[in-house]
Each structure stands twice: as C-alpha cells, then as structure tokens.
Write a protein that holds these residues in place. Structure first.
Motif, PDB file in Angstrom:
ATOM      1  N   TYR A   1      -7.180  -8.120 -32.132  1.00 28.37           N
ATOM      2  CA  TYR A   1      -5.860  -8.125 -31.498  1.00 28.37           C
ATOM      3  C   TYR A   1      -5.113  -6.816 -31.726  1.00 28.37           C
ATOM      4  O   TYR A   1      -3.891  -6.780 -31.639  1.00 28.37           O
ATOM      5  CB  TYR A   1      -5.021  -9.290 -32.042  1.00 28.37           C
ATOM      6  CG  TYR A   1      -5.709 -10.628 -31.906  1.00 28.37           C
ATOM      7  CD1 TYR A   1      -5.649 -11.344 -30.724  1.00 28.37           C
ATOM      8  CD2 TYR A   1      -6.443 -11.151 -32.970  1.00 28.37           C
ATOM      9  CE1 TYR A   1      -6.301 -12.565 -30.603  1.00 28.37           C
ATOM     10  CE2 TYR A   1      -7.102 -12.366 -32.852  1.00 28.37           C
ATOM     11  CZ  TYR A   1      -7.024 -13.067 -31.663  1.00 28.37           C
ATOM     12  OH  TYR A   1      -7.663 -14.259 -31.545  1.00 28.37           O
ATOM     13  N   GLN A   2      -5.839  -5.744 -32.049  1.00 25.52           N
ATOM     14  CA  GLN A   2      -5.205  -4.474 -32.418  1.00 25.52           C
ATOM     15  C   GLN A   2      -4.167  -4.013 -31.418  1.00 25.52           C
ATOM     16  O   GLN A   2      -3.063  -3.657 -31.794  1.00 25.52           O
ATOM     17  CB  GLN A   2      -6.256  -3.378 -32.559  1.00 25.52           C
ATOM     18  CG  GLN A   2      -7.078  -3.487 -33.812  1.00 25.52           C
ATOM     19  CD  GLN A   2      -8.065  -2.350 -33.910  1.00 25.52           C
ATOM     20  OE1 GLN A   2      -7.842  -1.288 -33.348  1.00 25.52           O
ATOM     21  NE2 GLN A   2      -9.140  -2.557 -34.618  1.00 25.52           N
ATOM     22  N   SER A   3      -4.517  -4.026 -30.153  1.00 24.79           N
ATOM     23  CA  SER A   3      -3.616  -3.423 -29.158  1.00 24.79           C
ATOM     24  C   SER A   3      -2.407  -4.294 -28.840  1.00 24.79           C
ATOM     25  O   SER A   3      -1.307  -3.780 -28.682  1.00 24.79           O
ATOM     26  CB  SER A   3      -4.378  -3.096 -27.871  1.00 24.79           C
ATOM     27  OG  SER A   3      -5.008  -4.264 -27.367  1.00 24.79           O
ATOM     28  N   GLN A   4      -2.577  -5.619 -28.770  1.00 23.07           N
ATOM     29  CA  GLN A   4      -1.456  -6.466 -28.368  1.00 23.07           C
ATOM     30  C   GLN A   4      -0.800  -7.211 -29.509  1.00 23.07           C
ATOM     31  O   GLN A   4       0.254  -7.793 -29.336  1.00 23.07           O
ATOM     32  CB  GLN A   4      -1.908  -7.447 -27.273  1.00 23.07           C
ATOM     33  CG  GLN A   4      -2.785  -8.587 -27.747  1.00 23.07           C
ATOM     34  CD  GLN A   4      -4.263  -8.277 -27.752  1.00 23.07           C
ATOM     35  OE1 GLN A   4      -4.679  -7.133 -27.763  1.00 23.07           O
ATOM     36  NE2 GLN A   4      -5.085  -9.313 -27.759  1.00 23.07           N
ATOM     37  N   GLY A   5      -1.416  -7.234 -30.692  1.00 19.81           N
ATOM     38  CA  GLY A   5      -0.847  -7.976 -31.809  1.00 19.81           C
ATOM     39  C   GLY A   5      -1.173  -9.455 -31.690  1.00 19.81           C
ATOM     40  O   GLY A   5      -1.767  -9.910 -30.719  1.00 19.81           O
TER      41      GLY A   5
ATOM     42  N   VAL B   1       1.278  -6.852 -35.908  1.00 12.01           N
ATOM     43  CA  VAL B   1       0.594  -5.712 -35.304  1.00 12.01           C
ATOM     44  C   VAL B   1       0.072  -4.818 -36.414  1.00 12.01           C
ATOM     45  O   VAL B   1       0.777  -4.565 -37.394  1.00 12.01           O
ATOM     46  CB  VAL B   1       1.566  -4.913 -34.400  1.00 12.01           C
ATOM     47  CG1 VAL B   1       0.878  -3.728 -33.771  1.00 12.01           C
ATOM     48  CG2 VAL B   1       2.169  -5.817 -33.341  1.00 12.01           C
TER      49      VAL B   1
ATOM     50  N   ALA C   1      -3.344   0.659 -36.041  1.00 12.01           N
ATOM     51  CA  ALA C   1      -3.759   0.706 -34.642  1.00 12.01           C
ATOM     52  C   ALA C   1      -2.687   1.373 -33.785  1.00 12.01           C
ATOM     53  O   ALA C   1      -2.986   2.096 -32.847  1.00 12.01           O
ATOM     54  CB  ALA C   1      -4.040  -0.701 -34.123  1.00 12.01           C
ATOM     55  N   LYS C   2      -1.409   1.132 -34.119  1.00  3.05           N
ATOM     56  CA  LYS C   2      -0.320   1.737 -33.353  1.00  3.05           C
ATOM     57  C   LYS C   2      -0.317   3.250 -33.526  1.00  3.05           C
ATOM     58  O   LYS C   2       0.022   3.982 -32.619  1.00  3.05           O
ATOM     59  CB  LYS C   2       1.026   1.163 -33.789  1.00  3.05           C
ATOM     60  CG  LYS C   2       1.255  -0.253 -33.322  1.00  3.05           C
ATOM     61  CD  LYS C   2       2.540  -0.812 -33.865  1.00  3.05           C
ATOM     62  CE  LYS C   2       3.731  -0.096 -33.252  1.00  3.05           C
ATOM     63  NZ  LYS C   2       5.007  -0.643 -33.688  1.00  3.05           N
TER      64      LYS C   2
ATOM     65  N   GLY D   1      -2.846   5.158 -33.844  1.00  3.66           N
ATOM     66  CA  GLY D   1      -3.920   5.770 -33.084  1.00  3.66           C
ATOM     67  C   GLY D   1      -4.734   6.710 -33.940  1.00  3.66           C
ATOM     68  O   GLY D   1      -4.418   6.949 -35.102  1.00  3.66           O
TER      69      GLY D   1
END
Length: 127
Positions: free
Chosen positions: A45-49, A96, A100-101, A103
């Motif tokens: 779920y890295q991108s959307q949390g 989140v 991942a945020k 990058g």
C-alpha cells in the motif's frame, strides 16, 4: 495488577514496566521487530496508504494482543514520523510509509565524497 500492552517500549527504554509475577505474559517484541511487521503489512500500500482501521485489523495476532485498541496502535505509530505517517482526521486516518513518500534519492542528494588528505610534503634530501 497487570498493565495493558501497548507496543512498549521505545527502543532503548527498559521493558521492566510489566509485573514480574505474570509468568504467562507474552514477551514484548522489540521496536525493530514491530516495525518490520508493520512494513510488511504496509508494503503493498506504499503509494496510497492504508486506513488505520484496516492496518489494525491486519496486525499479526501477537501484535494485536499487545496493541489492544486502535488508539494504542495510533499512538505507537506516531512515535516514528520519519518512517510512518498518519494523515487525515482522527477516525479516518490513513497510514502512509514516509519512506515511500520521500521517493528514491536523487543523485543530487548524495553526500559529498570524503575529503582526501593531501600527501605529506616531500622530505628534502639530506646534505
């Protein structure tokens, strides 16, 4: 009197805040172990949390037992804002991965190479 779990302790703190008389009490895992379990859950779920309620439901049995309530899970997650962030209003939070945020690091983010020492000056020949 037995104390509730609650993902204790923070790294570096003593784990002796539980009663020694509770022979059946489960050992409290280290923060590193807890974070590893959480990162496995959050990985897909890295991108959307992931909603906090879902994360709490997906906790392995040994962590769910320690956490007890979703409030304990929320409080524990807030100890590590550099790794895990909670976004949204209370009751609707998403968990989140802060990593991942951020990058991947860009080439400009690299630290400068270590300074090389200048060679010693040449020794003059003996007369």
């Amino acid at each position: 009197a037995s104390k509730k779990g609650g993902f204790r302790p923070l790294q570096g703190q003593a784990m002796d805040d539980r009663d020694d008389g509770d022979a059946g009490e489960t050992a409290v895992p280290s923060d590193i172990s807890i974070l590893a379990d959480l990162l496995q859950i959050l990985g897909p779920y890295q991108s959307q949390g992931l909603p906090l309620t879902e994360l709490h439901e997906k906790l392995p049995a040994h962590l769910a037992h320690l956490a007890g309530s979703i409030d304990v899970t929320r409080n524990w997650l807030q100890r590590y804002p550099q790794i895990i962030q909670l976004t949204g209003p209370k009751g609707e939070e998403k968990v989140v991965l802060a990593l991942a945020k951020a990058g991947p690091p860009s080439p400009n983010d690299k630290p400068p190479p270590p300074a090389q020492q200048a060679p010693p000056p040449p020794v003059p020949p003996m007369p």
